[in-house]
Design an enzyme around this catalytic site. Structure first.
Site, PDB file in Angstrom:
ATOM      1  N   LYS A 259      30.631  42.341  38.733  1.00 31.02           N
ATOM      2  CA  LYS A 259      31.294  42.613  37.450  1.00 31.02           C
ATOM      3  C   LYS A 259      31.272  41.354  36.566  1.00 31.02           C
ATOM      4  O   LYS A 259      31.170  40.245  37.089  1.00 31.02           O
ATOM      5  CB  LYS A 259      32.766  42.988  37.692  1.00 31.02           C
ATOM      6  N   ARG A 333      33.987  55.598  45.448  1.00 32.20           N
ATOM      7  CA  ARG A 333      33.577  56.943  45.883  1.00 32.20           C
ATOM      8  C   ARG A 333      33.021  56.935  47.308  1.00 32.20           C
ATOM      9  O   ARG A 333      33.056  57.939  47.988  1.00 32.20           O
ATOM     10  CB  ARG A 333      32.578  57.536  44.879  1.00 32.20           C
TER      11      ARG A 333
END
Length: 486
Positions: A259, A333
Protein backbone atom coordinates in the site's frame (compact mmCIF):
# COMPACT_ATOMS: atom_id res chain seq x y z
CA UNK A 1 -23.37 18.32 36.03
CA UNK A 2 -26.78 17.89 34.45
CA UNK A 3 -27.74 17.57 30.78
CA UNK A 4 -31.33 18.50 29.90
CA UNK A 5 -33.11 18.41 26.54
CA UNK A 6 -35.35 21.01 24.96
CA UNK A 7 -37.45 20.60 21.79
CA UNK A 8 -37.67 23.03 18.90
CA UNK A 9 -40.67 25.27 19.27
CA UNK A 10 -43.68 24.26 17.15
CA UNK A 11 -45.10 27.77 17.36
CA UNK A 12 -43.56 31.09 16.44
CA UNK A 13 -43.61 32.47 19.99
CA UNK A 14 -40.27 30.70 20.59
CA UNK A 15 -41.17 29.45 24.08
CA UNK A 16 -38.93 26.54 25.08
CA UNK A 17 -40.61 23.16 25.17
CA UNK A 18 -38.87 21.08 27.81
CA UNK A 19 -38.77 17.33 28.21
CA UNK A 20 -40.53 16.11 31.35
CA UNK A 21 -37.19 16.06 33.21
CA UNK A 22 -36.51 19.61 32.02
CA UNK A 23 -39.93 20.74 33.20
CA UNK A 24 -39.39 19.14 36.61
CA UNK A 25 -36.00 20.84 37.01
CA UNK A 26 -37.44 24.19 35.91
CA UNK A 27 -40.11 23.88 38.64
CA UNK A 28 -37.38 23.01 41.13
CA UNK A 29 -35.61 26.30 40.38
CA UNK A 30 -38.90 28.29 40.31
CA UNK A 31 -38.96 28.85 36.53
CA UNK A 32 -35.42 30.30 36.44
CA UNK A 33 -34.25 27.93 33.65
CA UNK A 34 -37.05 28.89 31.27
CA UNK A 35 -36.50 32.56 32.06
CA UNK A 36 -32.74 32.38 31.40
CA UNK A 37 -33.27 30.46 28.17
CA UNK A 38 -35.66 33.09 26.81
CA UNK A 39 -33.20 35.87 27.74
CA UNK A 40 -30.40 34.08 25.84
CA UNK A 41 -31.75 34.89 22.40
CA UNK A 42 -33.42 32.72 19.75
CA UNK A 43 -34.63 29.18 20.58
CA UNK A 44 -32.02 26.41 20.70
CA UNK A 45 -31.45 24.69 17.37
CA UNK A 46 -30.94 20.93 17.13
CA UNK A 47 -27.59 19.87 18.61
CA UNK A 48 -26.79 23.35 19.96
CA UNK A 49 -26.25 23.98 23.67
CA UNK A 50 -26.49 26.62 26.38
CA UNK A 51 -24.76 26.25 29.70
CA UNK A 52 -25.90 27.76 33.02
CA UNK A 53 -24.03 27.87 36.33
CA UNK A 54 -25.25 28.22 39.89
CA UNK A 55 -28.92 27.38 39.29
CA UNK A 56 -29.07 24.60 41.87
CA UNK A 57 -26.69 23.40 44.59
CA UNK A 58 -26.85 19.75 43.44
CA UNK A 59 -26.02 20.74 39.86
CA UNK A 60 -23.57 23.65 39.74
CA UNK A 61 -23.51 23.34 35.93
CA UNK A 62 -26.53 22.63 33.73
CA UNK A 63 -26.22 22.10 29.96
CA UNK A 64 -29.42 22.51 27.92
CA UNK A 65 -29.28 20.81 24.50
CA UNK A 66 -31.56 21.18 21.48
CA UNK A 67 -33.35 17.95 20.52
CA UNK A 68 -35.00 19.15 17.31
CA UNK A 69 -38.71 18.43 16.69
CA UNK A 70 -40.60 16.71 19.48
CA UNK A 71 -42.30 13.98 17.48
CA UNK A 72 -39.53 13.16 15.02
CA UNK A 73 -39.81 9.46 14.21
CA UNK A 74 -38.66 7.25 11.35
CA UNK A 75 -37.48 9.32 8.41
CA UNK A 76 -38.04 7.26 5.25
CA UNK A 77 -35.64 9.39 3.25
CA UNK A 78 -32.85 8.97 5.77
CA UNK A 79 -33.63 5.32 6.67
CA UNK A 80 -33.31 5.88 10.40
CA UNK A 81 -35.29 6.95 13.44
CA UNK A 82 -34.56 10.67 13.50
CA UNK A 83 -35.83 11.17 17.05
CA UNK A 84 -33.38 8.58 18.41
CA UNK A 85 -30.47 10.03 16.39
CA UNK A 86 -31.29 13.55 17.62
CA UNK A 87 -31.19 12.34 21.24
CA UNK A 88 -27.86 10.51 20.77
CA UNK A 89 -26.24 13.54 19.16
CA UNK A 90 -27.63 16.09 21.64
CA UNK A 91 -26.71 14.09 24.75
CA UNK A 92 -23.17 13.46 23.43
CA UNK A 93 -22.60 17.20 22.94
CA UNK A 94 -23.94 17.98 26.41
CA UNK A 95 -21.80 15.34 28.12
CA UNK A 96 -18.64 16.55 26.36
CA UNK A 97 -19.31 20.09 27.64
CA UNK A 98 -19.49 18.72 31.18
CA UNK A 99 -16.21 16.86 30.51
CA UNK A 100 -14.58 20.09 29.32
CA UNK A 101 -15.52 21.63 32.67
CA UNK A 102 -13.70 18.69 34.36
CA UNK A 103 -16.79 17.65 36.29
CA UNK A 104 -16.47 13.92 37.09
CA UNK A 105 -20.16 12.99 37.05
CA UNK A 106 -23.05 13.92 34.81
CA UNK A 107 -26.74 13.12 35.12
CA UNK A 108 -28.52 12.76 31.81
CA UNK A 109 -32.13 13.54 30.95
CA UNK A 110 -33.61 10.37 29.33
CA UNK A 111 -35.33 12.69 26.78
CA UNK A 112 -38.19 10.20 26.38
CA UNK A 113 -35.85 7.41 25.17
CA UNK A 114 -33.36 6.40 27.85
CA UNK A 115 -31.61 3.80 25.66
CA UNK A 116 -30.74 6.40 23.00
CA UNK A 117 -29.69 8.89 25.70
CA UNK A 118 -27.36 6.32 27.28
CA UNK A 119 -25.88 5.44 23.90
CA UNK A 120 -25.24 9.13 23.17
CA UNK A 121 -23.57 9.66 26.54
CA UNK A 122 -21.36 6.56 26.60
CA UNK A 123 -20.38 6.73 22.92
CA UNK A 124 -19.90 10.50 23.01
CA UNK A 125 -17.48 10.45 25.96
CA UNK A 126 -15.31 7.57 24.70
CA UNK A 127 -11.78 8.36 23.59
CA UNK A 128 -8.73 6.15 23.11
CA UNK A 129 -6.00 7.70 25.24
CA UNK A 130 -4.48 4.59 26.82
CA UNK A 131 -0.96 5.51 25.75
CA UNK A 132 -0.97 9.23 26.58
CA UNK A 133 0.31 10.67 29.83
CA UNK A 134 -2.17 13.55 29.66
CA UNK A 135 -5.67 12.10 29.61
CA UNK A 136 -9.07 13.80 29.42
CA UNK A 137 -10.94 13.65 32.75
CA UNK A 138 -13.12 10.56 33.11
CA UNK A 139 -16.80 11.42 33.32
CA UNK A 140 -19.38 8.92 34.55
CA UNK A 141 -22.80 9.42 32.97
CA UNK A 142 -25.85 8.45 35.03
CA UNK A 143 -29.57 8.52 34.41
CA UNK A 144 -31.35 11.61 35.79
CA UNK A 145 -34.41 10.35 37.67
CA UNK A 146 -35.42 6.71 38.03
CA UNK A 147 -38.19 6.34 35.47
CA UNK A 148 -36.41 4.54 32.63
CA UNK A 149 -33.54 2.70 34.28
CA UNK A 150 -34.00 -0.51 32.24
CA UNK A 151 -33.74 1.32 28.90
CA UNK A 152 -30.77 3.30 30.22
CA UNK A 153 -28.92 0.14 31.28
CA UNK A 154 -29.57 -1.46 27.87
CA UNK A 155 -28.20 1.62 26.12
CA UNK A 156 -25.06 1.56 28.27
CA UNK A 157 -24.43 -2.10 27.33
CA UNK A 158 -24.99 -1.41 23.60
CA UNK A 159 -22.62 1.58 23.66
CA UNK A 160 -19.95 -0.22 25.69
CA UNK A 161 -20.02 -2.97 23.06
CA UNK A 162 -19.31 -0.48 20.29
CA UNK A 163 -16.63 1.16 22.46
CA UNK A 164 -14.90 -2.23 22.85
CA UNK A 165 -14.73 -2.50 19.05
CA UNK A 166 -13.42 1.08 18.86
CA UNK A 167 -10.74 0.29 21.46
CA UNK A 168 -9.54 -2.80 19.56
CA UNK A 169 -9.52 -0.98 16.19
CA UNK A 170 -7.79 2.15 17.49
CA UNK A 171 -5.02 0.40 19.43
CA UNK A 172 -1.65 0.19 17.64
CA UNK A 173 -0.88 -3.03 15.77
CA UNK A 174 2.07 -3.80 18.08
CA UNK A 175 -0.39 -3.77 21.01
CA UNK A 176 -3.18 -5.74 19.31
CA UNK A 177 -1.45 -8.67 17.63
CA UNK A 178 -3.51 -11.78 16.66
CA UNK A 179 -2.85 -13.51 20.00
CA UNK A 180 -3.41 -10.34 22.05
CA UNK A 181 -6.70 -9.69 20.25
CA UNK A 182 -7.89 -13.22 21.08
CA UNK A 183 -6.77 -12.96 24.71
CA UNK A 184 -8.52 -9.59 25.13
CA UNK A 185 -11.83 -11.05 23.91
CA UNK A 186 -11.36 -14.18 26.04
CA UNK A 187 -10.84 -12.00 29.12
CA UNK A 188 -14.03 -10.00 28.33
CA UNK A 189 -16.04 -13.25 28.15
CA UNK A 190 -14.47 -15.00 31.14
CA UNK A 191 -17.29 -14.19 33.56
CA UNK A 192 -20.05 -15.78 31.42
CA UNK A 193 -20.70 -19.45 32.19
CA UNK A 194 -22.54 -20.00 28.88
CA UNK A 195 -19.59 -18.92 26.70
CA UNK A 196 -16.68 -21.05 25.49
CA UNK A 197 -13.68 -19.47 23.79
CA UNK A 198 -11.25 -21.51 21.67
CA UNK A 199 -7.97 -19.86 20.64
CA UNK A 200 -6.85 -22.12 17.77
CA UNK A 201 -3.12 -22.15 16.93
CA UNK A 202 -1.42 -22.45 13.53
CA UNK A 203 -1.21 -26.25 13.81
CA UNK A 204 -5.02 -26.45 14.07
CA UNK A 205 -5.44 -24.08 11.08
CA UNK A 206 -3.11 -26.36 9.07
CA UNK A 207 -5.08 -29.47 10.07
CA UNK A 208 -8.27 -27.73 8.92
CA UNK A 209 -6.63 -27.19 5.51
CA UNK A 210 -7.22 -23.45 5.52
CA UNK A 211 -4.64 -22.87 2.79
CA UNK A 212 -5.94 -19.44 1.73
CA UNK A 213 -5.78 -18.05 5.31
CA UNK A 214 -2.33 -19.57 5.92
CA UNK A 215 -0.99 -18.10 2.68
CA UNK A 216 -1.68 -14.57 3.98
CA UNK A 217 -0.34 -15.28 7.48
CA UNK A 218 3.00 -16.73 6.33
CA UNK A 219 4.36 -13.31 5.30
CA UNK A 220 4.51 -12.20 8.95
CA UNK A 221 6.53 -13.35 11.95
CA UNK A 222 3.33 -13.06 14.07
CA UNK A 223 1.69 -16.51 14.15
CA UNK A 224 -1.94 -16.64 12.96
CA UNK A 225 -4.78 -17.41 15.36
CA UNK A 226 -8.28 -18.71 14.59
CA UNK A 227 -10.59 -17.40 17.33
CA UNK A 228 -13.78 -19.39 17.85
CA UNK A 229 -16.46 -18.26 20.33
CA UNK A 230 -19.57 -20.22 21.34
CA UNK A 231 -22.28 -18.27 23.14
CA UNK A 232 -25.11 -20.59 24.19
CA UNK A 233 -27.92 -18.27 25.23
CA UNK A 234 -30.89 -20.26 23.90
CA UNK A 235 -32.94 -22.45 26.25
CA UNK A 236 -31.99 -25.35 23.97
CA UNK A 237 -28.24 -25.31 23.45
CA UNK A 238 -28.72 -27.44 20.32
CA UNK A 239 -30.79 -24.75 18.54
CA UNK A 240 -29.25 -23.67 15.21
CA UNK A 241 -26.90 -20.77 15.93
CA UNK A 242 -26.40 -17.44 14.27
CA UNK A 243 -22.81 -17.52 12.96
CA UNK A 244 -20.79 -14.30 12.84
CA UNK A 245 -17.53 -14.28 10.86
CA UNK A 246 -15.08 -11.35 10.99
CA UNK A 247 -11.95 -10.48 9.04
CA UNK A 248 -9.10 -10.12 11.54
CA UNK A 249 -6.09 -8.63 9.76
CA UNK A 250 -4.44 -6.88 12.71
CA UNK A 251 -2.17 -4.98 10.33
CA UNK A 252 -2.44 -4.79 6.57
CA UNK A 253 0.62 -3.53 4.70
CA UNK A 254 -0.80 -4.88 1.44
CA UNK A 255 1.91 -7.56 1.33
CA UNK A 256 4.04 -7.60 -1.84
CA UNK A 257 1.34 -5.41 -3.48
CA UNK A 258 2.41 -2.80 -0.94
CA UNK A 259 0.00 0.00 0.00
CA UNK A 260 1.07 3.67 -0.26
CA UNK A 261 2.77 4.82 2.96
CA UNK A 262 0.38 7.75 3.41
CA UNK A 263 -2.40 6.65 5.76
CA UNK A 264 -1.06 3.12 6.10
CA UNK A 265 -1.09 3.50 9.91
CA UNK A 266 -4.92 3.30 9.74
CA UNK A 267 -4.52 -0.32 8.61
CA UNK A 268 -4.19 -1.26 12.28
CA UNK A 269 -8.01 -1.24 12.06
CA UNK A 270 -8.19 -3.78 9.23
CA UNK A 271 -9.47 -6.23 11.84
CA UNK A 272 -12.62 -4.13 12.22
CA UNK A 273 -14.77 -7.07 11.08
CA UNK A 274 -13.40 -9.30 13.83
CA UNK A 275 -13.61 -6.44 16.35
CA UNK A 276 -17.28 -5.71 15.61
CA UNK A 277 -18.49 -9.34 15.56
CA UNK A 278 -16.60 -10.26 18.75
CA UNK A 279 -17.85 -7.10 20.50
CA UNK A 280 -21.39 -7.91 19.36
CA UNK A 281 -21.10 -11.35 21.02
CA UNK A 282 -19.71 -9.80 24.23
CA UNK A 283 -22.75 -7.47 24.18
CA UNK A 284 -25.20 -10.31 23.46
CA UNK A 285 -23.79 -12.18 26.47
CA UNK A 286 -24.10 -9.07 28.69
CA UNK A 287 -27.75 -8.69 27.55
CA UNK A 288 -28.32 -12.43 28.06
CA UNK A 289 -29.96 -12.71 24.62
CA UNK A 290 -31.89 -16.00 24.27
CA UNK A 291 -30.16 -17.40 21.18
CA UNK A 292 -26.98 -19.27 20.28
CA UNK A 293 -24.21 -17.36 18.50
CA UNK A 294 -20.92 -18.64 17.16
CA UNK A 295 -18.15 -16.16 16.36
CA UNK A 296 -15.28 -16.99 14.01
CA UNK A 297 -12.31 -14.65 13.53
CA UNK A 298 -9.26 -15.60 11.45
CA UNK A 299 -6.51 -13.34 12.85
CA UNK A 300 -3.14 -12.56 11.22
CA UNK A 301 -0.98 -9.81 9.73
CA UNK A 302 -0.47 -9.18 6.00
CA UNK A 303 3.22 -8.33 5.62
CA UNK A 304 5.79 -8.28 2.79
CA UNK A 305 8.66 -10.73 3.31
CA UNK A 306 10.56 -13.50 1.57
CA UNK A 307 7.76 -15.88 2.63
CA UNK A 308 4.83 -13.69 1.55
CA UNK A 309 2.29 -14.49 -1.19
CA UNK A 310 3.50 -13.28 -4.60
CA UNK A 311 1.14 -11.93 -7.26
CA UNK A 312 0.18 -14.86 -9.49
CA UNK A 313 0.57 -17.50 -6.76
CA UNK A 314 -2.18 -20.11 -6.53
CA UNK A 315 -3.42 -21.30 -3.12
CA UNK A 316 -6.04 -23.88 -2.13
CA UNK A 317 -8.98 -23.01 0.14
CA UNK A 318 -10.62 -25.33 2.69
CA UNK A 319 -13.35 -26.40 0.23
CA UNK A 320 -10.73 -27.48 -2.35
CA UNK A 321 -11.17 -24.49 -4.69
CA UNK A 322 -7.95 -23.00 -6.02
CA UNK A 323 -7.45 -19.23 -5.88
CA UNK A 324 -5.11 -17.17 -8.03
CA UNK A 325 -3.71 -14.36 -5.87
CA UNK A 326 -3.41 -11.59 -8.43
CA UNK A 327 -3.19 -8.86 -5.80
CA UNK A 328 -1.78 -9.62 -2.34
CA UNK A 329 -3.62 -6.58 -0.98
CA UNK A 330 -6.94 -8.36 -1.63
CA UNK A 331 -6.12 -10.62 1.32
CA UNK A 332 -9.20 -10.26 3.51
CA UNK A 333 -11.28 -12.37 1.15
CA UNK A 334 -8.68 -15.17 1.42
CA UNK A 335 -9.11 -15.33 5.21
CA UNK A 336 -12.88 -15.14 4.90
CA UNK A 337 -13.03 -17.87 2.23
CA UNK A 338 -11.68 -20.44 4.69
CA UNK A 339 -13.63 -19.09 7.67
CA UNK A 340 -16.89 -19.17 5.66
CA UNK A 341 -16.23 -22.78 4.62
CA UNK A 342 -15.70 -23.64 8.30
CA UNK A 343 -18.87 -21.75 9.30
CA UNK A 344 -20.94 -24.31 7.35
CA UNK A 345 -20.07 -26.95 10.01
CA UNK A 346 -22.59 -25.49 12.45
CA UNK A 347 -26.00 -25.88 10.76
CA UNK A 348 -26.41 -22.10 11.04
CA UNK A 349 -29.73 -20.22 10.97
CA UNK A 350 -27.77 -17.51 9.21
CA UNK A 351 -24.14 -16.67 8.47
CA UNK A 352 -23.19 -12.99 8.65
CA UNK A 353 -19.65 -11.87 7.92
CA UNK A 354 -18.18 -8.41 8.45
CA UNK A 355 -14.98 -7.07 6.92
CA UNK A 356 -13.17 -3.85 6.07
CA UNK A 357 -12.93 -5.45 2.66
CA UNK A 358 -12.63 -2.91 -0.15
CA UNK A 359 -11.67 0.70 -0.75
CA UNK A 360 -14.33 0.52 -3.47
CA UNK A 361 -17.02 0.29 -0.77
CA UNK A 362 -15.79 3.58 0.70
CA UNK A 363 -15.90 5.12 -2.79
CA UNK A 364 -19.48 3.86 -3.31
CA UNK A 365 -21.17 4.81 -0.01
CA UNK A 366 -18.60 6.76 1.99
CA UNK A 367 -19.32 6.57 5.70
CA UNK A 368 -23.11 6.88 5.41
CA UNK A 369 -23.89 3.16 5.59
CA UNK A 370 -22.44 -0.34 5.63
CA UNK A 371 -22.78 -2.12 2.28
CA UNK A 372 -24.68 -5.41 2.56
CA UNK A 373 -24.50 -8.18 -0.04
CA UNK A 374 -26.89 -11.02 0.71
CA UNK A 375 -28.61 -14.01 -0.90
CA UNK A 376 -31.55 -13.75 1.53
CA UNK A 377 -34.29 -11.11 1.61
CA UNK A 378 -35.35 -12.42 5.03
CA UNK A 379 -31.88 -11.72 6.38
CA UNK A 380 -31.72 -8.34 4.63
CA UNK A 381 -35.03 -7.22 6.15
CA UNK A 382 -33.86 -8.06 9.67
CA UNK A 383 -30.56 -6.21 9.22
CA UNK A 384 -32.30 -3.21 7.64
CA UNK A 385 -34.93 -2.92 10.40
CA UNK A 386 -32.25 -3.22 13.08
CA UNK A 387 -30.25 -0.42 11.44
CA UNK A 388 -33.23 1.97 11.40
CA UNK A 389 -33.36 1.71 15.21
CA UNK A 390 -29.61 2.02 15.82
CA UNK A 391 -29.01 4.80 13.28
CA UNK A 392 -25.98 2.77 12.12
CA UNK A 393 -27.35 2.24 8.65
CA UNK A 394 -27.02 -0.53 6.07
CA UNK A 395 -27.59 -0.38 2.32
CA UNK A 396 -28.20 -3.36 0.04
CA UNK A 397 -25.72 -3.92 -2.78
CA UNK A 398 -25.98 -6.31 -5.78
CA UNK A 399 -24.77 -9.92 -5.88
CA UNK A 400 -25.30 -10.32 -9.63
CA UNK A 401 -23.98 -13.22 -11.69
CA UNK A 402 -22.42 -10.38 -13.73
CA UNK A 403 -19.76 -10.01 -10.99
CA UNK A 404 -19.28 -13.74 -10.42
CA UNK A 405 -18.10 -14.18 -14.03
CA UNK A 406 -15.43 -11.56 -13.42
CA UNK A 407 -13.79 -13.59 -10.64
CA UNK A 408 -14.34 -17.10 -12.06
CA UNK A 409 -12.88 -16.26 -15.48
CA UNK A 410 -9.36 -16.96 -14.26
CA UNK A 411 -6.32 -18.22 -16.22
CA UNK A 412 -4.60 -20.44 -13.60
CA UNK A 413 -7.17 -21.37 -10.94
CA UNK A 414 -10.89 -21.82 -10.15
CA UNK A 415 -11.23 -18.24 -9.04
CA UNK A 416 -9.15 -15.03 -8.94
CA UNK A 417 -8.97 -12.83 -5.87
CA UNK A 418 -9.70 -9.70 -7.96
CA UNK A 419 -12.19 -8.99 -10.74
CA UNK A 420 -10.78 -9.17 -14.27
CA UNK A 421 -11.73 -5.53 -14.96
CA UNK A 422 -9.62 -4.50 -11.94
CA UNK A 423 -11.27 -1.40 -10.40
CA UNK A 424 -14.77 -1.75 -11.87
CA UNK A 425 -17.32 -2.72 -9.19
CA UNK A 426 -14.57 -3.66 -6.74
CA UNK A 427 -16.85 -4.12 -3.72
CA UNK A 428 -19.22 -6.24 -5.83
CA UNK A 429 -16.54 -8.54 -7.27
CA UNK A 430 -15.16 -9.04 -3.73
CA UNK A 431 -18.63 -10.11 -2.58
CA UNK A 432 -18.97 -12.38 -5.64
CA UNK A 433 -15.65 -14.00 -4.68
CA UNK A 434 -16.93 -14.74 -1.15
CA UNK A 435 -20.15 -16.18 -2.57
CA UNK A 436 -18.01 -18.92 -4.17
CA UNK A 437 -17.38 -20.27 -0.64
CA UNK A 438 -20.99 -20.13 0.59
CA UNK A 439 -23.71 -22.75 0.18
CA UNK A 440 -25.95 -21.57 3.07
CA UNK A 441 -29.27 -20.08 1.95
CA UNK A 442 -29.12 -17.23 4.51
CA UNK A 443 -25.79 -15.42 4.21
CA UNK A 444 -24.88 -11.74 4.32
CA UNK A 445 -21.55 -10.04 3.73
CA UNK A 446 -21.12 -6.63 5.37
CA UNK A 447 -18.39 -4.51 3.79
CA UNK A 448 -17.51 -2.03 6.54
CA UNK A 449 -14.51 -0.32 4.89
CA UNK A 450 -16.41 2.97 4.46
CA UNK A 451 -17.61 3.11 8.08
CA UNK A 452 -14.25 2.09 9.59
CA UNK A 453 -13.39 5.54 10.91
CA UNK A 454 -15.14 8.76 11.85
CA UNK A 455 -14.02 12.29 11.07
CA UNK A 456 -17.09 14.30 12.06
CA UNK A 457 -19.92 12.55 10.18
CA UNK A 458 -21.44 10.81 13.22
CA UNK A 459 -21.80 13.61 15.78
CA UNK A 460 -21.86 11.30 18.81
CA UNK A 461 -18.55 9.61 17.91
CA UNK A 462 -15.25 11.44 18.30
CA UNK A 463 -12.67 11.41 15.53
CA UNK A 464 -11.04 7.99 15.14
CA UNK A 465 -12.02 4.37 14.61
CA UNK A 466 -15.79 4.01 14.71
CA UNK A 467 -16.56 0.44 15.84
CA UNK A 468 -19.47 0.39 13.39
CA UNK A 469 -21.84 -1.42 12.91
CA UNK A 470 -21.58 -3.24 16.29
CA UNK A 471 -24.91 -1.95 17.63
CA UNK A 472 -26.71 -2.95 14.42
CA UNK A 473 -25.31 -6.50 14.73
CA UNK A 474 -26.50 -6.65 18.36
CA UNK A 475 -29.95 -5.29 17.50
CA UNK A 476 -30.14 -7.78 14.61
CA UNK A 477 -29.28 -10.67 16.99
CA UNK A 478 -31.89 -9.39 19.48
CA UNK A 479 -34.55 -9.35 16.74
CA UNK A 480 -33.56 -12.86 15.68
CA UNK A 481 -33.91 -14.10 19.26
CA UNK A 482 -37.42 -12.60 19.47
CA UNK A 483 -38.20 -14.29 16.15
CA UNK A 484 -37.40 -17.70 17.57
CA UNK A 485 -39.51 -16.98 20.66
CA UNK A 486 -42.62 -16.08 18.64
Amino acid sequence: GLVLGVYSSEKDDGAAQFTSAGDAFDRLVSGKLRELLSLCGPPLKKGKTRIFHGLHQDFPSVVVVGLGKKNAGVNDQENWNEGKENIRAAVAVGCRQIQDLEIPCVEVDPCGDAQSAAEGAVLGLHEYNELKQKKKPIVTPQLHGSAESEGWQKGVIYAEGQNLARYLMEAPANYITPIKFAEHIEQKLRSFSNVKVHIRPESWITTEQMGAFLSVAKGSTEPPIFLEIHYLGAANTNDSPLVFVGKGVTFDSGGISLKPSSGMDAMRADMGGAATICSAIVTAAALNLPLNIIGLAPLCENMPSGKANKPGDVVRAKNGKTIQVDNTDAEGRLLLADALCYAHNFNARAIVNAATLTGAMDVALGSAATGVFTNSSWLWNHLYEASILTGDRVWRMPLFEHYTKQVTDCPLADVSNIGKYSRAGGACTAAAFLKEFVTASHWAHLDIAGVMSNKDEVPYLRKGMAGRPTRTLVEFAARLSQDSHN
